[in-house]
Structure formats: C-alpha cells, structure tokens
Design an enzyme around this catalytic site. Structure first.
Site, short mmCIF file in Angstrom:
data_model
loop_
_atom_site.label_atom_id
_atom_site.label_comp_id
_atom_site.label_asym_id
_atom_site.label_seq_id
_atom_site.Cartn_x
_atom_site.Cartn_y
_atom_site.Cartn_z
N GLU A 199 41.20 26.79 57.08
CA GLU A 199 42.25 26.94 56.06
C GLU A 199 43.31 25.85 56.07
O GLU A 199 43.91 25.57 55.04
CB GLU A 199 42.93 28.32 56.22
CG GLU A 199 42.01 29.51 55.99
CD GLU A 199 41.59 29.66 54.54
OE1 GLU A 199 42.39 29.30 53.66
OE2 GLU A 199 40.44 30.08 54.30
N SER A 254 37.08 94.06 55.67
CA SER A 254 37.19 94.78 56.95
C SER A 254 37.83 93.98 58.08
O SER A 254 38.04 94.51 59.15
CB SER A 254 35.81 95.24 57.40
OG SER A 254 35.26 96.08 56.43
#
Lengths: 779, 200
Positions: free
Chosen positions: A193, A473
């Site tokens: 770069e 239940s």
C-alpha cells in the site's frame, strides 16, 4: 479587475490620482485579503489541527460490548469428553496440530489432549498461558499435567466470544496493538500500500508520481497514490462522499497527522480502522476482527499466507472476498506474497511455499458469533435495563454470561430433532410446529441455554422468552404444595369426581379428566403423578384459589395470577422462561433464586461494573418440597411421563411434570435432574390444535436432551422433619412393607396416618417402589 | 440427641474409620426413636424386597441410603456410629482438589478485602461442587463481611440443607448463623441458632 483608459488629462490626473489611490487601495485590499486568507487559513489549519488531534487522542472508535460464554473449567473429575473439549477448542479457533508448541494449538488423541492455552485476563484474576496434557477416562477428565509433569488442579480456558452489541452503523472491531501484529503484516501493508511509509511526510510525491506513471502506462486507473496516512485520514476523519472539498482536506490533514504522531502510532490506528469485510449488517473493521472473521483466531497466531490474504483485502474487501471469490482472492494473496519477496521481506522459497497453501478461511457458519441469537436476546434485555444503549455499543464493555455452548448445542439438537420427528410422524397435522426451550443449572440458577425456535440461528420471535401460553398441568405442583401446607399429606385420599363451579359471571367451569373418566378415591401423590384433573380441581377448590395463587408467587411467578377456578388446571399463561423460574425453586428444595444469564459486566479494562451474585431465599420449606419432589419422581417412574425411562437408564433419577393446555394447543414438559433443569414448550405460533399432548411432544424433546446431556442424577438431602412410612395406597392407612399395595411414602413428622391395615400375610410384595431410594444417594 | 451429637463429634475427632462405599450418611435427628415394630433394616443396606417389572433400579457405584443413626441408642452404637463417622470423614476428604484450591484462594482474597474477587472465586467453586456445604459456608461469610446479613443467612441455610449427615458441618453453619444474627442485631435469633448448633 479591468483597468479603464482615461479620456482627458484632467480627468487623467484626477484619474491618475484616482488610479494611484485605486492602486494603493487595491494593494491594500490584496494585502488585507491575503491577511484575511492567512488568518482564515491559519484558523482553518488550527481548526483542522485540533480536529486531527482531538479525534486521534480521544476515544477513537465506538467499541461494541463483547459478550462471552462461560469459560470452560478443567479439573480432574470434570464430566467432559474428548469431543466436548475438542469442540470447545475449535470454537476458540485452536489449530489442530501434530505437535502443540505454541498458544492456540491442540493435539487431540483418543483419550488424551495436549493443549497450549492462550491465557486470559479474567476480572477475578489472570489465567496464565498453560501447556497441559489432559487425560480422559470414559467421559471425564482423569488427570491434568503441566508440561513439566506437575498435576494441575484447576485451569480455565478463554471464554468463547458469542456476540457484541453494535452501534447503528454496525461497525465492529477487535482492537489490537501494533506489537500484537505479526511482522509480516506490517511488511506486507507497506510493500503493497505505501512503500515510502516510513520516509514521507504524510503525503508522498514519489508515490503519486509512481501511481501516475503506472496509470499512464496501463492506460487505466490502476493505482492510487494515497499513502497509508491519507487512507487513514480518509476513513477516520472524512465522510465517504467523493467531493473536491474532501479531497482538498485530505492532504493537509495527512500532513498534520504525520507531523504530530509517530509513524507506528499512525500504523496502529490504520490497522484498527481499515474496513475488511461485511458479515450481514455487521461491518468488519481492523485486522484484529478480520483475523477472527476469516480465520477464527487472534492475529498474532496467523501464518504468512493468511496475513497476505488479509492485506490483499484492503484494496477491495468485497471484490476479493475469499468466501465468495476464492480464485480472485488467491491471486491477490499470491501477488502480495510476490511483492513481499520482491522487497526482500521474505525469501523466494518462503513465497513459493506460502503461495501453494490453500486459503484456509473458516466457514462463516462455524463462527460462534451470531450462533446464539436467543441467548443474546436474553442478555441484551437484561443489559438494557441497566445500561444506556450508547454505553453498550461504544464503551467496549465486557459481558460475562453463563451460556454453556455444549449444553446449548445439545438442547438445540434435541428440540430440532424432536420437532422434525413429530412432523414426519404426524405429517400435515404437525406442520409449522415450533418450540422453545430453557435449560438452567438448578443448583446455581444460571441459565445455560435458550432455544427460541426450531430455526436456532434465526433472530426473530424468541419463543423461550416471549411465547406466553397456558401452562396446563405444569401448575399442579403449586396446587399440591399449597395443599400440603394446609395439612394434606401425600397419602391423603382425594375425590376424583366431577366438579361444577359457577363463576361470578355466571359461567360454569366443569373440567374433565384426559380419559374423560372419574377415578374415585385416589391418593394425593397418585392424582399428581397421573395428572388427574378432577381430584386436582376438588383439592384446589377446597384449599382456595388464594392459596394456590400465593404459592405460584412464592415459587417465583412475578405477575399476580388471576384467581379463576381454571387457574387450578393451568389456564394461566406463562413463557418457558417463567415456568423454569417456578421449577427452579422446586428443584432447589424450596430456595428461590433469580435466574441469571449474566455473571459480570466490566469495563474494557476489566474493572467491575455490575455483578449478579447468587441470591437465595427460602420460599417453601425443604421438607414440604421433599414431598412434592417425591411425587414428581413418581410422575416419571409411574405416571404420565413414564416414556422417560424407555430412553434413560433407571439409575438416572429425574423428576418433572407434563402439561397440555385446554384444547391441546400447547405441549409442555418441565423437569430436572441433579444439575440440569429444562423446560420445553411445543406448539404453533397461530395457537392451533396439536396432534399430541405434553407427553407425546415436549416430553420427547426433554428426554432427548437429557439423554444427550447425561446429567447428574437428582438427589435430595434427607431433610429434617421428614420420615418415610409404608402406606396402603387404597385406604391411606399405614401398612407393612410386605403387604400388597404398600408404598413407602414420605411424611412430615406427625402427619403420618394413625390407622393401620393388617394385610395378614407375608407374601412378597408385588410392586416395587425402590426408585426413591436412589434419591438419597449423595455424591 | 445432644449426647448422640457429642458422641458423633468425639468419634470424628478420634478419627474412627470404617470401611464402606462412597456415600455420605443421612441423618434424621428430629425423628423419634423407631416408632413401629417393623424397624427399617440396618442402615445403608438395601431393603431386600423382591423387585420385579416396572421400574428396575440399578445403583451404579453407590448404595442407596435411606436412613441412618438413631439406632445408636438401641444397642448397635459402635457399628453404626463408626459407619457414620467414616462417611463424614470420607466426605471431608472427597472434596475435589479444584474446589479446595478455589476455597483457599477465596479465603485469601476475602482476607485482603477483595470481596468481589472472593465472591467470583466461590461461585466458580459452587459450579464445580454445588452440593458442597463448605462452599456455602464461605459464601455466607463473604456476604456477612460485606454486611449483607439477609443473604449471608440464606446462604448458610442452604448450606445447612446440604449438610444433612455431617454433624460438624451442621454445627459450624449454625454457629455462623448465630454470628450473622448477632451482627444483624437479632439477639434472640442468634440464641436460637446457638441452641441448634449445640445439638450437633
């Protein structure tokens, strides 16, 4: 400004004067203008300078909170198989190698694992890097030795990072320091770069010239002349729109940045800022996170070819995406390697070797981040109650949770498999079947796993937390506990006969048994284990709805249940998470403990912010709870949940309760072993009828989970004030162990029956009720 | 009762050892002396009623325990009590070394005033050995030092509930509860806890 010719002398003179004065005025303006410009420019520069410094020295990035799973503890006797450990280490990105010589590697054999851990700074102390040899016997650890052969009594792995809390921009990054980055990363970045990075002043004339030359030669825009510093400025300070003003600001800012800071500081900021990929909505920034995202391991463990791949991505993370465009990505990687070799950073041989290697990118799905949407949902809800969104998404907080990835995986598999089995079996009648599940450790009240639906990676509707459904239940243990407190015993006889209750609004409540029959006089424990509705309703009405409602609240229900008679059979709607809270209290012998998903929240530096310690509160006496636990074991041994022992070894003591809502729209099971409690709900989002009950559906998923989990059996300490007596079930009288129909039942001392039956024979007992004896085994 | 407790303590102190399996004893001291003619079988043994169909029980490495003690008073002291103490002593020894290490570091952390770190360490210990009363004892002490009397007492009670069968642990925990109540200003409560402690 144009000058006019003068028409006459007078006028010329005057004009000359005028001109002179004009000239001097013009000079003055120019001077002033220059001054103003200088001042403005100066101010601008000062302003720019302040901006550059401000942002660079302040908090540079919004850091998302990091959420961790529980760290895996390793100790002799720990129940853990080689494959469990391997899965955990894979989740942490450990590399499987022939010889483990550096942190983050493991050598896995059939009964031994050699591992070199990375170490971790826990808030309660540092866990050092360890090089250990762990030996296994069956499904547990039999020895742990350090590299020098010393026994290790306890070690902790790093916690798996399971997610983060992001800003609206969804930027995510793991900050790294320059010294954590491999040398090859710095070299490659500079080679590719910005070759003059260490020599230029922020802007490189040579670089621009070179770029122009390349562009002219190739006849297209192939290279930009931006330095790393300029790239940083562009991403860090400026908006992404390509305006001239932005371009003009870039150069002075780059110069200023370079003037103020060391090259290495700028490089470090660059390493953390650069955009390197996209994971759904989440933007992957910086090499630290990119390393985790593409290779599932920390940056300093990357090898040359992996570093080269990441550096290659800088130019275009989407264009060179190794997962979507592997060929392109490989070409780019090999070019980076070539540049490194050309610059003399690596040898030709190293280059060739690295170029031959495959990309080595992990599958995106194997990343644990994003794998636990339902659990993270729970964590975020709790965090949002205490922290502002801004703090969560920007302060880099560390959140330690109790999620157990192994338990979570087992729970998910159990639920998903059961749903698909049921769909296969019932066909259309079970399509769109969904489910939710919560798993906790009943001893610590920590939430270990949350499954929000059959698509376990889906972030949407979280049924474990939000599907509020009638519990059927599952409510009964609360009814029976309230009754025991009112003086009933497990042997009390109840009338399982039809009941009609006229409610205030004139409606009639007339419940029925599942088999639509009445069962006459039944022992209380039998009524619970066979889940008889009529006797439960009779019992509940006789002790009063207030008692039952109060009991539900004592067990941990936060809302005030509506006091309708239908409450007795579970008309009240609850989420699987709420149900787990109630059963948690039952499993923990009456000690109510708030369920905890978060253990600790710290700052990014590890300073404690909030802690969620164990809180216990004895809500129901241990002896009353002992009786209910007995009955809940009977449910599983002989009652509606008998299916359990067709799958599990009889030695694994568990207890629980099935639940089916009115109209069979919800299938529930809540149950526990010694160290695991799980609640499963199955049903449909549109609330339509199911082709199965609690035992035909949810119980299957629960059993499948327990079968995979192999938890500790449930054991109860023999509480003070409880004793066992042989009781004749039919009459409720005391009996003899040798009499037929006799069962050993626990009583609160003094409440045992006073009358006795005499069976008058010494024939062997036909039935066996030995299961409860195992219950008293201690570890 | 008290005599029995003292006896048990003495036996533990003298390190009386008996053979046997790895089971912690279960005591029920509130129970009246065996009330019925059909006395339960000797402690620790399986009632040998014939087992058929239905639920079969396969105890793997441990024996099921039903009820222990009391018979000390009915003439079989030595065997039964040595059995009890052996179990109790064994239990002490069987604490996982990892837990021992964690308890040690928690004590050190608490001594130096790092209650937070001590609490974290104890929670680690609790996750490894959630049924170990010693863990709750230390947790309770940390909360007590931090002035959280209510939680300190609840944690100690949780310890009590897990200590059934270990008289020394029971004694230790009830004494701790007495201290907590004293600190919290509950004199009568403290008195009651001390009386309980003396029973063991």
């Amino acid at each position: 400004m144009t000058k006019k010719r003068a028409p006459n002398s007078r006028r010329r003179r005057s004009k000359a004067i005028k001109k002179r004065s004009f000239l001097s005025r013009f000079g003055g303006i120019l001077l002033k203008l220059t001054l103003v410009l200088m001042v403005v420019g100066g101010i601008g520069l000062i302003y720019l300078d302040a901006q550059v410094r401000d942002k660079f020295e302040g908090k540079r990035w919004a850091l998302p909170a990091k959420v961790y799973a529980r760290p895996l503890e390793l100790y002799v006797g720990q129940k853990l198989s080689v494959s469990d450990l391997k899965r955990e280490l894979q989740g942490l990105g450990y590399a499987s190698v022939k010889k483990s010589t550096r942190p983050g590697t493991m050598e896995v054999a059939r009964t031994r694992v050699r591992v070199f851990t990375r170490g971790f700074f826990f808030p309660d102390g540092e866990e050092p890097q360890r090089h250990m040899l762990i030996s296994f016997k069956g499904n547990s650890i039999s020895s742990i030795r350090s590299a020098s052969g010393q026994p290790v009594s306890l070690a902790r792995l790093e916690p798996v990072l399971i997610g983060g809390i992001y800003t609206k921009e969804n930027e995510d990054r793991d900050l790294i320091r320059l010294d954590q980055a491999p040398d090859s990363l710095r070299q490659a970045l500079i080679a590719v770069e910005d070759r003059d990075f260490y020599d230029h002043a922020g802007v490189s004339v040579r670089g621009i010239a070179r770029a122009m030359w390349v562009n002219v030669r190739s006849g297209r825009f192939a290279q930009g002349g931006s330095t790393l510093t300029q790239q940083l400025v562009k991403n860090f300070y400026l908006t992404s729109d390509r305006t001239l003003a932005r371009k003009l600001l870039e150069i002075p800012m780059a110069l200023l940045l370079d003037a103020h800071y060391e090259k290495d500081e700028i490089l470090e900021a660059y390493l953390n800022e650069v955009y390197l990929g996209q994971s759904g909505a989440r933007a992957v920034h910086g090499f630290g996170l990119a390393s985790q995202y593409y290779f599932a391991r920390p940056i300093h463990e990357l090898q040359l070819h992996q570093v080269a791949l990441l550096v290659g991505l800088v130019k275009g993370p989407s264009f060179y995406d190794p997962r979507r465009n592997p060929e392109r990505s490989k070409k780019r990687r090999n070019l980076v390697l070539r540049l490194l070799a050309d610059g003399g950073d690596i040898t030709e041989a190293e280059m060739l070797k690295a170029q031959k290697l495959p990309l080595g990118v992990v599958k995106q799905q194997s990343l644990l981040k994003g794998a636990y949407p339902a659990y993270l949902d729970l964590v975020k809800r709790q965090l949002r109650e205490e922290y502002p969104e801004e703090a969560l998404s920007s302060e880099g907080l560390r959140v330690f949770t109790s999620l157990d990835p192994t338990v979570q995986a087992r729970a998910e598999t159990a639920l998903v498999k059961t749903v698909s089995r049921l769909q296969k079996r019932f066909g259309q009648r079970a399509d769109r079947l969904q489910g939710g599940m919560v798993v906790t450790d009943p001893q610590t009240a920590e939430v270990l796993a949350v499954v929000g639906g059959k698509n376990t990676r889906y972030q949407g509707f979280n049924r474990a937390l939000d599907a509020r459904r009638p519990i059927g239940s599952l409510v009964k243990p609360a009814v029976f506990l309230a009754a025991l407190e009112e003086g009933y015993t497990l042997a009390s006889l109840l009338d399982d006969a039809p009941i009609r209750v006229e409610m205030e609004d004139g409606q009639i409540w007339e419940p029925r048994n599942f088999d639509k029959k009445s069962h006459g006089q039944v022992a209380l424990h039998r009524s619970l284990s066979n889940s008889y509705n009529l006797s439960t309703a009779q019992l509940g009405m006789s002790i009063g709805l207030d008692n039952v409602a109060e009991m539900l609240k004592r067990l941990g229900m936060e809302r005030d249940p509506k006091r309708y008679p239908s409450l007795l059979l579970g008309a009240e709607s609850m989420t699987p998470f709420e149900v787990a809270t109630l059963y948690q209290t039952i499993a923990a012998n009456g000690f109510r403990m708030p369920m905890r998903a978060i253990r600790l929240v710290t700052t990014s530096e590890g300073e404690e912010l909030s802690r969620y310690p164990l809180e216990v509160d004895q809500a129901v006496s241990a002896s009353q709870m002992h009786l209910i636990q007995y009955a809940l074991q009977e449910v599983v041994r002989e009652g509606t949940a008998r299916y359990v022992y067709s799958q599990l070894p009889a030695s694994l003591n568990v207890a629980g309760k099935t639940g089916t809502s009115n109209g069979q729209r919800d299938s529930w099971f809540a149950g526990f072993a010694g160290n695991r409690l799980a609640v499963v709900w199955l049903g449909r989002d549109d609330n339509s009828k199911l082709p199965f009950t609690g035992s035909g559906g949810a119980l299957r998923a629960w059993t499948e989970y327990i079968r995979r989990e192999q938890p500790e059996p449930f054991l109860a300490a023999y509480p003070e004030g409880v004793e066992y007596h042989w009781v004749d079930e039919k009459s409720g009288y005391l009996s003899d162990e040798l009499c037929e129909g006799a069962q050993q039942v626990p009583f609160i001392v003094g409440t045992e029956p006073k009358d006795e039956v005499d069976c008058g024979q010494r024939d062997p007992v036909q039935r066996s009720f030995r299961w409860f004896q195992q219950w008293f085994r201690q570890e | 009762m008290r005599k029995l407790g003292l006896l048990a303590c003495t036996l533990i102190l003298t390190g009386c050892v008996g053979g046997g399996k790895n089971i912690a004893p279960i005591e029920d001291r509130s129970r009246p002396v065996v009330p019925r003619a059909q006395v339960p079988p000797p402690s620790g043994s399986i009632i040998n009623a014939p087992v058929e169909s239905g639920v079969t029980v396969n105890a793997i490495d441990h024996q099921p325990v039903q009820q222990v003690t009391q018979r000390a008073q009915s003439g079989t002291e030595s065997t039964n009590d040595s059995w009890v103490t052996a179990r109790a002593a064994e239990r002490e020894h069987r604490v996982n070394p990892a837990v021992v290490a964690l308890l040690d570091s928690a004590r050190t952390q608490a001594r130096s005033g790092s209650y937070s770190a001590a609490a974290s360490t104890l929670e680690r210990a609790q996750r490894i050995a959630p049924r170990e009363p010693e863990v709750y004892y230390e947790m309770s002490r940390v909360r007590m030092k931090a002035g959280d009397w209510q939680q300190a007492e609840q944690l100690a009670l949780k310890g009590v509930q897990l200590s059934a069968g270990s008289a020394p642990m029971m004694k230790k925990l009830w004494n701790l509860i007495a201290d907590i109540r004293d600190d919290a200003g509950d004199r009568t409560g403290a008195q009651r806890a001390r009386i309980k402690a003396r029973r063991y």
